[in-house]
Design an enzyme around this catalytic site. Structure first.
Site, PDB file in Angstrom:
ATOM      1  N   ASP A 122       0.930  -1.034   0.023  1.00 15.78           N
ATOM      2  CA  ASP A 122      -0.061   0.008   0.179  1.00 15.78           C
ATOM      3  C   ASP A 122       0.877   1.227  -0.076  1.00 15.78           C
ATOM      4  O   ASP A 122       1.672   1.447   0.756  1.00 15.78           O
ATOM      5  CB  ASP A 122      -0.950  -0.053   1.211  1.00 15.78           C
ATOM      6  CG  ASP A 122      -2.080   1.075   1.132  1.00 15.78           C
ATOM      7  OD1 ASP A 122      -2.932   1.016   0.381  1.00 15.78           O
ATOM      8  OD2 ASP A 122      -1.714   2.136   1.901  1.00 15.78           O
ATOM      9  N   HIS A 174      -6.260  -0.566 -10.642  1.00 15.30           N
ATOM     10  CA  HIS A 174      -6.443   0.532  -9.657  1.00 15.30           C
ATOM     11  C   HIS A 174      -5.265   1.542  -9.635  1.00 15.30           C
ATOM     12  O   HIS A 174      -5.275   2.703  -9.721  1.00 15.30           O
ATOM     13  CB  HIS A 174      -6.042   0.003  -8.052  1.00 15.30           C
ATOM     14  CG  HIS A 174      -6.255   0.974  -6.984  1.00 15.30           C
ATOM     15  ND1 HIS A 174      -7.280   2.059  -6.819  1.00 15.30           N
ATOM     16  CD2 HIS A 174      -5.236   1.264  -6.044  1.00 15.30           C
ATOM     17  CE1 HIS A 174      -6.934   2.558  -5.891  1.00 15.30           C
ATOM     18  NE2 HIS A 174      -5.699   2.333  -5.353  1.00 15.30           N
TER      19      HIS A 174
END
Length: 282
Positions: free
Chosen positions: A133, A198
């Site tokens: 992340d 994404h």
């Protein structure tokens, strides 16, 4: 001279606890904010204020806007405003729980605890799906420029995403990588990733103006449910808002593939005041 709350740009802690409060009617907001100033050091507790307590003391913060609900093809983003958001950071989950109880009592009766969520660092900073992340986070001076305003304050976007692990686990590894746009094995970006990936939906340099934010997200878990507490700091909310609009397909009708296995169930903006003399400057 005012300085940013240091926890904003610090590395992720091993454990965290997020507290969300409402402002109780017919209470003394100034007394509640005074108690908050005594509690928050900006490092072990990062504080973000919503519009309600600021309005109660006649304070208007430029750039602090309501979090708008958004809807795109088959997806929607909720807006769940709150008066106060606290990010408790530490290395011991039990101590964070006890600290949150002390905070809750100190802020009453002006602020009432609505939600409390435990979070943790997973591996080197991975989501529970196993993907890293914040790979594209700016660093150093670029992080300061993205996250911190000229007066040392920051604005933060907070969303709690709930993962559907059954759907994710039913995907083939290549399908999962296509959803993210990176290989989970080595975090390398895929040259041939689909437009719904994404990383393509949120490529910060692809916006005009560029949409850089500093992500400080952490996995959370409560009972059988788990996901990602998405936390993104910016000197305005514009960059995050631009990314979110593209994710739900409002630019071109292409929805971010993340929505195939995860959905946000909350969304709010908060103003993170700077510190002056070691205390919040409100």
């Amino acid at each position: 001279m005012p300085t940013p709350q240091p926890g904003i740009l610090a590395p992720l802690p091993p454990h965290a606890r997020y507290l969300v409060f409402s402002l109780e009617p017919d209470t003394d907001a100034r007394a509640g904010l005074a108690a908050l100033r005594d509690l928050v050091d900006g490092e072990h507790i990062v504080a973000g204020l919503g519009q309600a307590p600021l309005s109660a003391i006649g304070r208007k913060v430029p750039g602090l806007k309501p979090f708008p609900p958004l809807a795109g093809p088959g997806v929607d983003i909720p807006s769940t405003p709150a008066a106060l958001w606290l990010w408790l950071r530490g290395s011991d989950r039990g101590e964070l729980l006890l600290q949150s109880r002390r905070v809750e009592h100190a802020l009453a009766p002006a602020f009432r605890l609505l939600e409390a969520w435990d979070a943790f660092k997973h591996g080197s900073g991975r989501d529970l799906t196993g993907y890293e992340d914040g790979t594209e986070n700016p660093e150093g001076d670029e992080a300061v420029a993205a996250a911190i305003a000229a007066d040392g304050s920051s604005l933060v976007a907070v969303q709690r995403w709930v993962h559907n692990f059954g759907r994710f686990e039913a995907m083939q590894p290549e399908e999962r990588d296509d959803c993210i746009g990176r290989r989970r094995s080595d975090n390398e970006e895929l040259d041939d990733a689909p437009e719904s990936a994404h990383v393509k939906r949120t490529a910060q340099e692809s916006f005009s103006p560029e949409a850089f934010v500093v992500r400080r997200s952490m996995p959370w878990n409560a009972g059988p449910d788990a996901g990602l507490m998405f936390v993104a700091f910016g000197h305005t909310t514009d960059a995050f808002q631009a990314q979110l609009r593209r994710m739900v397909g409002l630019e071109d009708g292409i929805v971010d593939a993340l929505f195939r296995f995860t959905r946000p169930v909350s969304g709010a903006y908060f103003w993170c005041p700077p510190l002056e003399g070691g205390r919040l400057k409100i």
